[in-house]
Enzyme design. Structure first.
Site, short mmCIF file in Angstrom:
data_model
loop_
_atom_site.label_atom_id
_atom_site.label_comp_id
_atom_site.label_asym_id
_atom_site.label_seq_id
_atom_site.Cartn_x
_atom_site.Cartn_y
_atom_site.Cartn_z
N ASP A 119 35.99 43.75 47.61
CA ASP A 119 35.49 43.81 46.14
C ASP A 119 35.49 45.42 45.84
OD1 ASP A 119 34.99 43.41 43.48
OD2 ASP A 119 33.44 41.85 43.96
C1 BGC Z 1 34.21 42.06 40.60
C2 BGC Z 1 35.34 41.43 40.83
C3 BGC Z 1 36.72 42.09 40.26
C4 BGC Z 1 37.09 43.60 40.51
C5 BGC Z 1 38.07 44.08 40.00
C6 BGC Z 1 34.63 43.63 40.72
O1 BGC Z 1 33.51 44.65 40.24
O2 BGC Z 1 33.35 41.97 41.10
O3 BGC Z 1 35.30 40.05 40.47
O4 BGC Z 1 38.08 41.30 40.74
O5 BGC Z 1 35.61 44.19 40.09
O6 BGC Z 1 38.04 44.29 38.76
#
Ligand code: BGC
Length: 724
Positions: A282
């Protein structure tokens, strides 16, 4: 002649480069390419950077870097396919080996055409609708230059304080698994190489929704038993359905963060389940290992995350900065780097990016918001709305009601109706509630609008006007709810009630004595303890997306018969959390709070209709079977009313005595069917003991025990037995 010769040379090189030959198998192409790559090129494949404006305030990034043609992936935040093609051209033509970039984006519930939030979509109890919404989203993504969406989110969520409850398919593990499969099929289609299909990403692997107290990014204490029976099944189903990628969570799973968890990422995902795509971290979750206290610096964070099984590092550059040195020092074997690159390349090959790196550029009107897609968005919005209460058939609105007071901060809203993670959705495309009602009711019904109050704050100045509107009208439609930023990532709330100002507005209107239909738009279950009493009818519309206004108006007028049922329980108060339908049996059933009813406000599965369904007798084809036999369960449902409707039947199993205690009941199958007025439908569920009666132990081993079981639909239960 010279021209011919150079052409021949180029041709010879082409022939030599097996990885460029689309007739060779994907595995042959990968094995041909990897030995050609330098360590730096390999590590760059394992990194994701960004392109375009960041719309997520939680994702803090350093200045945007100039895209390197060797980069593995970009989060692509532009709707312009031409920019994507330009960047891709750099990768194809300016990098030494011409490896295409994979462009990712968070299309969570649509791209331009915004569908209801996933929590709402699950209330349709219709996997085909969810599949089709993902198919539309995939097409819009593909035509904008996006090859990969960070969706579906399948974190089984039982704490409505957690803002991200909006992003998943509710509190049940089986439901999340079923919708995960539907989403993967919708995004990925029959072949990833086809036009308009994109790679899915199951997230956030795993246990993220157990963040303590619903506070985002926090510790999650996940026992082996809970991990296996609640959190793993949706991922297992998504992997079996062919999900190309997964995202490792931010959470710390009982002391070993999800992004450094060898057990979940490698032992289970890769070795036991045989997933051969890749895992992306993530946002910054590799570097976060330092904050979580399991790595002293970025180098150690990179080492731990990589060795655990995270192949791609989302934006924090830990891999690109540290992996080459870790390899040189002998800490990370080159074979592991190769394996990670192999997995990333495999997904790129499967997507057909090497052979067709560019996307078509067609006019925007053919790309987005096509009439058929909007019609689908409206249908899904309508079928996701849940009629929670309808005293004295207050709804649908009778044709005799010619003056409707339309009150509340949600009436004119076009931003919050889209919910969090609205993709590239734009307020100007949203059908507001006001527009929807105007269109629906036409000129001969007077709509008297008053905002009443803002979403939050203390300003009661608008109350007088709202009361006046109510007084003038035959009935009141009150539109309250949450702003979109109150749920979603980092959108946790300590209270799940609406802000006091909105509750006060409702009290002020209630005093006028006019009947009130309360319409709620929110991204989580709400505490309705006080409001429930004041409303004659309550319609939960969630955050319904682009076509929300039209759908809600259709339900209020009676053009559409509501058919949604809750995918998540509404606790009575925040103090009852956690409260979900499939809790374990307590030692003594009297163990409840002294100061509140023991039942929640509304259980999962609750949802009314404008017609009445009568359930017949639940019949089984056998009452005693061996473990390898099956039982057919069957029930007839009759529509007793004069309106057509759609009814979802939820099938539960319970296992009263087992070697590991089992929940009171567990959802094992669901199906929604259309039933004509006065018509009958037969619903069937084939109980397959291996699939439906077995359970996981804390090590992920499945057990099927002989003994007594019950199958249940609504309140009707029938017993049967499994013999050895
Ligand atoms: C979130 C994810 C997301 C990623 C990319 C993160 O902060 O937890 O769910 O896919 O950002 O935007």
């Amino acid at each position: 002649m010279a021209f011919l010769l150079s052409g021949w040379l180029a041709h010879a090189q082409e022939v030599k480069a097996l990885y460029k030959n689309k007739d060779a198998s994907i595995e042959e192409r990968i094995e041909d390419l990897i030995p050609r790559m330098t360590l730096e090129e390999k590590v760059l494949q394992m990194n994701q950077w960004t392109y375009g404006k960041n719309a997520n305030p939680n994702n803090i990034e350093t200045a945007m870097k100039k895209v390197r043609p060797e980069i593995g992936s970009l989060i692509y935040r532009s709707t312009n396919p031409l920019f994507r093609n330009q960047i891709q051209k750099k990768a194809m033509e300016e990098s030494r080996l011409g490896i295409p970039i994979i462009f990712g984006f968070d299309a969570i519930h649509g791209y331009k055409t915004v569908f209801p939030i996933p929590l709402a979509q699950a209330c349709t109890w219709d996997v085909e609708l969810v599949r089709r919404s993902c198919e539309v989203s995939a097409r819009e993504c593909w035509l904008s230059g996006v090859d990969w969406t960070f969706s579906p989110m399948i974190d089984v969520a039982r704490d409505p304080r957690w803002g991200r409850v909006a992003e998943g398919y509710g509190e049940d593990s089986y439901a999340n698994a079923a919708f995960a499969v539907a989403a993967v099929q919708g995004y990925q289609g029959d072949s990833l190489a086809d036009k308009y299909t994109i790679a899915a990403c199951l997230k956030h692997y795993v246990g993220y929704s157990l963040s303590e107290g619903g506070r985002d990014y926090h510790y999650s204490d996940v026992s082996g038993q809970t991990l296996w029976e609640t959190f793993m099944p949706p991922y297992r189903a998504g992997v079996a359905a062919g999900a190309a990628t997964l995202m490792s969570g931010f959470n710390d799973i009982s002391g070993v963060p999800a992004s450094a968890n060898y057990y979940t990422l490698t032992e289970i995902l890769k070795k036991r389940w045989g997933h051969d795509g890749f895992v992306v971290s993530d946002w910054g979750s590799v570097e976060n290992l330092i904050a979580q206290g399991v790595a002293k610096d970025r180098k150690e964070a990179g080492f731990k995350s990589f060795m655990a099984g995270v192949e791609m590092d989302m934006v924090d550059d830990v891999y690109v900065e540290n992996l080459p040195q870790l390899v040189e020092e002998g800490m990370v074997p080159m074979s592991s780097i190769d394996e990670a690159v192999r997995r990333i390349l495999r997904v790129k090959f499967r997507l057909g990016l090497f052979d067709q790196p560019y996307v078509d550029d067609i006019p925007e009107k053919d790309r987005y918001l096509r009439p058929t897609d909007l019609a689908l968005a409206e249908q899904i919005a309508a079928e996701s709305m849940v009629l929670l209460k309808n005293e004295n058939q207050l709804l649908p609105i009778q044709p005799t009601a010619k003056k409707l007071a339309i009150i509340g901060p949600m009436v004119m809203d076009s931003v919050n109706l889209m919910g969090s993670w609205e993709g590239m959705g734009e307020p100007r495309h949203v059908s507001t509630i006001y527009n929807g009602l105007q269109k629906e009711f036409g000129a001969d019904t007077k709509l008297i609008y008053a905002k009443g109050c803002a979403f939050d704050g203390t300003d009661t100045l608008g109350f007088a006007e709202a009361r006046k509107a109510a007084m003038e009208a035959d009935m009141v439609l009150l539109f309250l709810g949450e702003q979109k930023k109150w749920s979603g990532e980092n959108g946790s709330r300590s209270s799940i009630a609406l802000p006091n100002i909105q509750e006060k507005l409702m009290e002020a209107i209630y005093e006028t004595g006019k009947p009130i239909v309360l319409v709620l738009s929110n991204g989580r279950p709400l505490e309705l303890l006080r409001l429930n009493e004041l409303a004659g009818a309550i319609l939960e519309i969630w955050q319904p997306g682009t076509m929300g206004g039209a759908a809600v108006a259709g339900i209020l007028s009676g053009r559409i018969n509501p058919s949604g049922k809750l995918s998540i329980t509404f606790p009575r108060t925040v103090g009852q959390i956690p409260m979900y339908y499939n809790m374990r049996r307590p030692a003594r059933w009297m163990g409840y709070y002294q100061d509140i009813d023991k039942e929640p406000m509304y259980w999962l599965g609750h949802g009314l209709s404008y017609t009445t369904y009568s359930y017949g007798e639940l019949q089984l084809s056998a009452r005693k079977i061996n473990k390898d036999e099956k039982i057919r369960a069957r029930i007839e449902v009759s529509n007793m009313g004069i309106r057509d409707g759609k009814e979802a039947v939820l099938w539960f199993i319970s296992d009263p005595v087992a070697s590991v205690s089992r929940p009171v009941k567990e959802l094992k199958f669901f199906e929604k069917k259309h039933i004509d007025a006065n018509g009958v439908q037969v619903y069937e569920f084939e109980i397959d003991p291996g699939r439906d009666l077995s359970f996981y132990d804390k090590n992920g081993v499945k057990h099927l025990e002989s003994g007594r079981y019950l199958v249940q639909v609504q309140d009707e239960k029938v017993e049967f037995e499994i013999v050895d």
